[in-house]
Motif scaffolding. Structure first.
Motif, mmCIF file in Angstrom:
data_model
loop_
_atom_site.group_PDB
_atom_site.id
_atom_site.type_symbol
_atom_site.label_atom_id
_atom_site.label_comp_id
_atom_site.label_asym_id
_atom_site.label_seq_id
_atom_site.Cartn_x
_atom_site.Cartn_y
_atom_site.Cartn_z
ATOM 1 N N MET A 1 1.514 101.829 28.154
ATOM 2 C CA MET A 1 2.690 102.656 27.866
ATOM 3 C C MET A 1 2.981 102.679 26.514
ATOM 4 N N ALA A 2 2.486 101.989 25.441
ATOM 5 C CA ALA A 2 2.917 101.854 24.053
ATOM 6 C C ALA A 2 2.121 102.764 23.428
ATOM 7 N N ASP A 3 2.933 103.386 22.540
ATOM 8 C CA ASP A 3 2.386 104.509 21.677
ATOM 9 C C ASP A 3 1.699 103.897 20.526
ATOM 10 N N ASP A 4 1.976 102.692 19.978
ATOM 11 C CA ASP A 4 1.229 102.327 18.914
ATOM 12 C C ASP A 4 1.183 100.599 18.885
ATOM 13 N N ASN A 5 0.147 100.188 19.520
ATOM 14 C CA ASN A 5 0.084 98.665 19.747
ATOM 15 C C ASN A 5 0.189 97.844 18.532
ATOM 16 N N ALA A 6 0.044 98.228 17.171
ATOM 17 C CA ALA A 6 0.170 97.643 15.864
ATOM 18 C C ALA A 6 1.562 97.387 15.585
ATOM 19 N N SER A 7 2.597 98.209 15.691
ATOM 20 C CA SER A 7 3.847 98.169 15.395
ATOM 21 C C SER A 7 4.281 97.034 16.485
ATOM 22 N N THR A 8 3.974 97.269 17.562
ATOM 23 C CA THR A 8 4.527 96.383 18.785
ATOM 24 C C THR A 8 4.245 94.927 18.358
ATOM 25 N N LEU A 9 2.868 94.676 17.927
ATOM 26 C CA LEU A 9 2.517 93.409 17.628
ATOM 27 C C LEU A 9 3.179 92.952 16.202
ATOM 28 N N ILE A 10 3.301 93.728 15.277
ATOM 29 C CA ILE A 10 4.197 93.393 14.229
ATOM 30 C C ILE A 10 5.507 92.929 14.792
ATOM 31 N N ASN A 11 6.149 93.719 15.596
ATOM 32 C CA ASN A 11 7.495 93.225 15.820
ATOM 33 C C ASN A 11 7.397 91.878 16.749
ATOM 34 N N ILE A 12 6.430 91.715 17.667
ATOM 35 C CA ILE A 12 6.542 90.394 18.400
ATOM 36 C C ILE A 12 6.209 89.377 17.226
ATOM 37 N N GLY A 13 5.417 89.464 16.268
ATOM 38 C CA GLY A 13 5.194 88.663 15.191
ATOM 39 C C GLY A 13 6.551 88.181 14.443
ATOM 40 N N TRP A 14 7.323 89.152 14.088
ATOM 41 C CA TRP A 14 8.659 89.052 13.725
ATOM 42 C C TRP A 14 9.721 88.235 14.497
ATOM 43 N N ALA A 15 9.581 88.722 15.791
ATOM 44 C CA ALA A 15 10.360 88.036 16.707
ATOM 45 C C ALA A 15 9.992 86.454 17.032
#
Length: 95
Positions: free
Chosen positions: A38-52
């Motif tokens: 359901m994610a539009d962009d996996n890269a941005s999700t992974l970047i946000n998870i990295g920052w979190a």
């Protein structure tokens, strides 16, 4: 002399703990969206998870700090005396 209150004072960091819980929930939500496609962009999700994850690691020091208990005065004095004795012996060349 200063006296310290007994017991862990989680009240001091309750809002940081709330933020940590929200970060974990957000990471799980992002991973679930990725797993379900359901994610539009996996890269941005992974970047946000990295920052979190980085934020969680930085905030985790608060848990260590709130759990810290200084040694009692007698124990601290004994350590100071032992350290002074070691310095004295080292200075005299007998260490």
């Amino acid at each position: 002399s200063k006296t310290r209150q007994a017991g862990a004072s989680l009240k001091l960091i309750r809002w940081q703990l709330v933020v940590m819980a929200l970060l974990v929930v957000a990471c799980l939500y992002g991973l679930a969206k990725m797993a379900l496609g359901m994610a539009d962009d996996n890269a941005s999700t992974l970047i946000n998870i990295g920052w979190a994850t980085y934020d969680l690691v930085m905030l985790s020091v608060l848990i260590v700090a709130v759990r810290y208990r200084p040694p009692d005065e007698a124990e601290a004095e004994a350590e100071t005396l032992a350290a002074g004795t070691l310095r004295g012996r080292a200075a005299a060349g007998r260490a």
